[in-house]
Design a protein around this motif. Structure first.
Motif, PDB file in Angstrom:
ATOM      1  N   THR A 214      -4.483 -13.929  10.865  1.00  0.00           N
ATOM      2  CA  THR A 214      -3.383 -13.057  11.290  1.00  0.00           C
ATOM      3  C   THR A 214      -3.061 -12.058  10.189  1.00  0.00           C
ATOM      4  N   THR A 215      -2.978 -10.801  10.554  1.00  0.00           N
ATOM      5  CA  THR A 215      -2.620  -9.728   9.629  1.00  0.00           C
ATOM      6  C   THR A 215      -1.352  -9.067  10.142  1.00  0.00           C
ATOM      7  N   ARG A 216      -0.296  -9.107   9.315  1.00  0.00           N
ATOM      8  CA  ARG A 216       0.979  -8.505   9.701  1.00  0.00           C
ATOM      9  C   ARG A 216       1.232  -7.299   8.802  1.00  0.00           C
ATOM     10  N   ILE A 217       1.394  -6.127   9.397  1.00  0.00           N
ATOM     11  CA  ILE A 217       1.593  -4.885   8.656  1.00  0.00           C
ATOM     12  C   ILE A 217       2.991  -4.363   8.954  1.00  0.00           C
ATOM     13  N   THR A 218       3.817  -4.298   7.932  1.00  0.00           N
ATOM     14  CA  THR A 218       5.172  -3.787   8.076  1.00  0.00           C
ATOM     15  C   THR A 218       5.191  -2.330   7.650  1.00  0.00           C
ATOM     16  N   LEU A 219       5.721  -1.472   8.503  1.00  0.00           N
ATOM     17  CA  LEU A 219       5.761  -0.033   8.259  1.00  0.00           C
ATOM     18  C   LEU A 219       7.089   0.301   7.607  1.00  0.00           C
ATOM     19  N   LEU A 220       7.052   0.640   6.329  1.00  0.00           N
ATOM     20  CA  LEU A 220       8.287   0.805   5.560  1.00  0.00           C
ATOM     21  C   LEU A 220       8.813   2.238   5.620  1.00  0.00           C
TER      22      LEU A 220
ATOM     23  N   ALA B 210       0.851  -1.188   0.000  1.00  0.00           N
ATOM     24  CA  ALA B 210       0.000   0.000   0.000  1.00  0.00           C
ATOM     25  C   ALA B 210       0.884   1.233   0.000  1.00  0.00           C
ATOM     26  N   THR B 211       0.573   2.181  -0.884  1.00  0.00           N
ATOM     27  CA  THR B 211       1.409   3.368  -1.054  1.00  0.00           C
ATOM     28  C   THR B 211       0.562   4.628  -0.938  1.00  0.00           C
ATOM     29  N   ASN B 212       1.055   5.587  -0.157  1.00  0.00           N
ATOM     30  CA  ASN B 212       0.421   6.900  -0.045  1.00  0.00           C
ATOM     31  C   ASN B 212       1.520   7.939  -0.206  1.00  0.00           C
ATOM     32  N   GLY B 213       1.634   8.501  -1.408  1.00  0.00           N
ATOM     33  CA  GLY B 213       2.702   9.453  -1.690  1.00  0.00           C
ATOM     34  C   GLY B 213       4.066   8.797  -1.585  1.00  0.00           C
ATOM     35  N   ASP B 214       4.903   9.313  -0.693  1.00  0.00           N
ATOM     36  CA  ASP B 214       6.251   8.770  -0.505  1.00  0.00           C
ATOM     37  C   ASP B 214       6.312   7.689   0.563  1.00  0.00           C
ATOM     38  N   HIS B 215       5.155   7.297   1.095  1.00  0.00           N
ATOM     39  CA  HIS B 215       5.152   6.382   2.235  1.00  0.00           C
ATOM     40  C   HIS B 215       4.442   5.088   1.868  1.00  0.00           C
ATOM     41  N   ARG B 216       4.927   3.983   2.489  1.00  0.00           N
ATOM     42  CA  ARG B 216       4.401   2.670   2.123  1.00  0.00           C
ATOM     43  C   ARG B 216       4.249   1.798   3.368  1.00  0.00           C
ATOM     44  N   ILE B 217       3.334   0.860   3.271  1.00  0.00           N
ATOM     45  CA  ILE B 217       3.229  -0.220   4.248  1.00  0.00           C
ATOM     46  C   ILE B 217       3.019  -1.514   3.470  1.00  0.00           C
ATOM     47  N   ARG B 218       3.429  -2.620   4.069  1.00  0.00           N
ATOM     48  CA  ARG B 218       3.206  -3.936   3.446  1.00  0.00           C
ATOM     49  C   ARG B 218       2.245  -4.720   4.336  1.00  0.00           C
ATOM     50  N   ILE B 219       1.228  -5.299   3.716  1.00  0.00           N
ATOM     51  CA  ILE B 219       0.199  -6.036   4.453  1.00  0.00           C
ATOM     52  C   ILE B 219       0.271  -7.503   4.046  1.00  0.00           C
ATOM     53  N   ALA B 220       0.513  -8.382   5.005  1.00  0.00           N
ATOM     54  CA  ALA B 220       0.537  -9.829   4.768  1.00  0.00           C
ATOM     55  C   ALA B 220      -0.543 -10.472   5.626  1.00  0.00           C
TER      56      ALA B 220
END
Length: 651
Positions: free
Chosen positions: A645-651, A597-607
């Motif tokens: 289980t939902t794992r969200i990595t804050l990139l 998931a991307t919002n402008g210059d920022h991203r997170i990964r959802i597994a």
């Protein structure tokens, strides 16, 4: 008995006896009936002299320092543009574009839908009129008279009498076009109360204008007293009181303070102060959370409390230490839910309601103006840092002295600690760049519904920018179907079982029964990790009872958020889990169960431990505005117990 007294007896006496008697009286007889023994002109002269000591400001505060500070909080061009829109009968309300309404203003019309209410006594059913979609809040918003601030600021800065004339013209026209008790702008005492407060502010902005003649001010004072009498006879008492009743209390404090020399004013003030104390203890949990369980309404209720409390303070009317202590805790909660960029989680209803709206274009979901007030009121550097600025609201409440306090407090480090509000049921996990807001408490108004949503165990995630969001509110009566949709479980970031709502809503603001009984099993926080484990029993009413347990672990060291949902039961059930994302976010599938998931210059990964589909969703950033967005959905049928289980990595 109280319900009969407030809801039936008092309005009946008002309609049949009090109002007809008041309307028959001449101006002099009217004021004598309120306890003023001299002429109306004497009353005007005394109010003008004493008014400078009884309100937050007065034309004698119109000094260079005040005006220069004002233009540092809002550019002069912006102030004049807002005032000129009003001058030229251009208005916007609740998500609309700026619209030319013409003169006279159509006070009875929802200019968005075109519906116009008849000029007679109206029932609640006629006002809402769900069969013919319209939004009564549009004429209500115009009639709250926030525009007095936009005109008043321009008048103070320029001295242009056109702004004073417009204020007088709008008030006189409103009085003429809205006979007492008739039309859409009288049935609800809350609207009468907020209008009265803004009119009183307007008085102190324009009371020394030579353009506004004594005849206007007599008309103004008379109508203001009628506003007070109406509120007193139509108090919005309920089994569990909320923002409506509190607004009535505040309205009578403002009007009572304004007419403090009249016996009726003293009575309203005394009652209002007593009830203000009482409502603080009844409507606010011990941890400072408003019991309606909606962040936007927390801001509104907080404004009601601190505005009236400040008015009491400058007039040497004492409020108890417990009142001030709980008011301080309300600011604690506001500070905790405000993100680094000033934005706010849209949890529960949000109708953009304000007591005073100091600028037409102030971002509605930025609550830092209240933090600025709280910083000066309680002399707290942490709130000053969280506010990030000296807001013009603080200027109008505290004047130049407030700015000096702001400077003395300094702009130290913002507090970034995770916080628990167990009585209110909200939990905040945060670092400098990440903010997780979790609702683990009962539905609004102590389980009755009101402005809460079916959002038990739902969460919002902000990481430099909004990513996972609440769907918002959109509207109330104008689109009951969409209102119900956004209020529902599937519009939140939580689990739905067998397509059953966690609570059954019977009307726009009430539920049949809140059986969720949420409880927190564990909460811990330190510099490295936050852990929240909670459960609810909303699906225990199924033939095969199901309990939803959610564990959220925020690993601050590794920038990871893990959400574990466990559904207990003994049979097969349909499980649906949704994650709603902000419209600015784009989602792409990286692998079978992994998404970026991307919002402008920022991203997170959802597994996610189960395969999800990308779906179309709705998002309402403020009242009256609806946008298309996307989200992720897991929908499957499994034998329970089952865990996702939902794992969200804050990139």
């Amino acid at each position: 008995m109280l319900a009969i007294r407030y809801r039936i007896f008092r309005p009946f006496v008002w309609r049949r006896i009090t109002l007809p008697r008041l309307l028959r009286l001449s101006d002099e007889a009217f004021f004598r009936a309120q306890g003023w023994k001299q002429t109306a002109q004497d009353l005007l002269a005394q109010l003008r002299e004493q008014g400078r000591l009884r309100f937050f400001f007065h034309p004698r505060n119109r000094k260079d320092f005040f005006l220069n500070t004002l233009t540092r909080t809002q550019p002069l061009d912006s102030i004049l543009a807002e005032a000129d829109d009003v001058l030229n009968d251009r208005f916007q309300a609740l998500g609309s574009q700026t619209v030319f309404l013409g003169s006279p203003i159509p006070w009875q019309r929802d200019f968005k839908s075109g519906k116009e209410w008849p000029l007679r006594k109206l029932s609640v059913e006629e006002i809402l009129d769900l069969e013919n979609p319209s939004d009564v809040k549009v004429p209500w918003e115009l009639s709250r008279f926030h525009q007095v601030w936009w005109l008043g600021k321009a008048y103070w800065l320029t001295g242009n009498q056109a702004y004073a004339e417009k204020f007088g013209g709008l008030v006189s026209n409103w009085i003429e076009m809205n006979p007492v008790g008739k039309g859409v702008n009288w049935p609800i005492a809350m609207e009468v109360s907020i209008r009265a407060c803004n009119w009183i502010a307007g008085y102190h902005l324009f009371c020394e204008s030579q353009t506004l003649k004594p005849e206007f001010w007599v008309q103004f004072m008379r109508s203001l007293l009628v506003h007070g009498a109406f509120i007193e006879s139509h108090l919005e008492y309920a089994r569990v009181n909320h923002n409506h009743f509190l607004s009535n209390v505040v309205g009578l404090i403002y009007i009572g303070m304004f007419f403090r020399d009249l016996p009726i004013g003293k009575r309203w003030l005394h009652w209002g102060v007593r009830e203000l104390e009482k409502q603080m203890q009844e409507q606010v949990y011990d941890d400072g959370v408003d019991h309606e369980k909606a962040t936007a309404y927390h801001r509104l209720v907080l404004e009601f409390f601190y505005s009236s409390a400040l008015l009491c303070k400058i007039n040497n009317v004492t409020l108890s230490p417990p009142f001030w202590e709980k008011l301080g805790r309300m600011f604690d909660f506001l500070q905790a839910y405000s993100r680094t960029d000033g934005t706010t989680p849209l949890v529960g209803d949000a109708d953009d309601g304000r007591l005073f709206r100091f600028s037409m274009h102030q971002p509605i979901n930025d609550h830092r103006h209240a933090l600025s007030v709280g910083a000066i009121l309680f002399k707290r550097p942490d709130l000053n840092a969280a506010a990030g600025r000296f807001d013009q609201e603080a200027l109008w409440y505290f004047g130049g002295e407030g700015f000096e306090i702001h400077r003395t407090l300094g702009m130290g480090n913002k507090q970034q600690e995770s916080r628990a509000f167990p009585a209110g049921g909200f939990y905040v996990m945060r670092t400098e760049h990440t903010h997780v807001f979790v609702d683990a408490g009962e539905i609004g108004l102590r389980g009755r519904g009101d402005h809460g949503h079916n959002d038990i165990l739902s969460f919002e995630l902000w990481h430099h920018a909004p990513f996972i969001v609440d769907s918002g509110t959109y509207t109330y009566s104008a689109d009951a179907k969409t209102r119900k949709l956004l209020q529902g479980t599937a519009s939140h970031n939580t689990v739905m079982v067998d397509d059953i709502e966690t609570a059954d809503w019977t009307e726009l603001w009430s539920i049949r029964n809140d059986s969720t009984n949420p409880s927190v099993l564990k909460w811990s926080t330190d510099s490295a990790t936050d852990v929240l484990e909670t459960e609810h029993f909303g699906y225990h009413r199924l033939p095969d009872p199901v309990v939803h347990r959610r564990k959220i672990v925020f690993d601050k060291t590794n920038n990871e958020l893990q959400v574990t949902d466990t559904l207990t039961g003994q049979q097969a059930h349909t499980l649906q889990l949704r994650l709603h994302v902000h419209p600015a976010v784009s989602i792409e599938r990286e692998e079978k169960n992994r998404y970026l998931a991307t919002n402008g210059d920022h991203r997170i990964r959802i597994a996610i431990s189960e395969e999800a589909d990308m779906i179309k969703t709705l998002y309402s950033p403020s009242y009256g505005i609806l946008q298309q967005s996307t989200g992720l959905q897991i929908r499957l049928r499994k034998a329970f117990p089952h865990t996702v289980t939902t794992r969200i990595t804050l990139l």
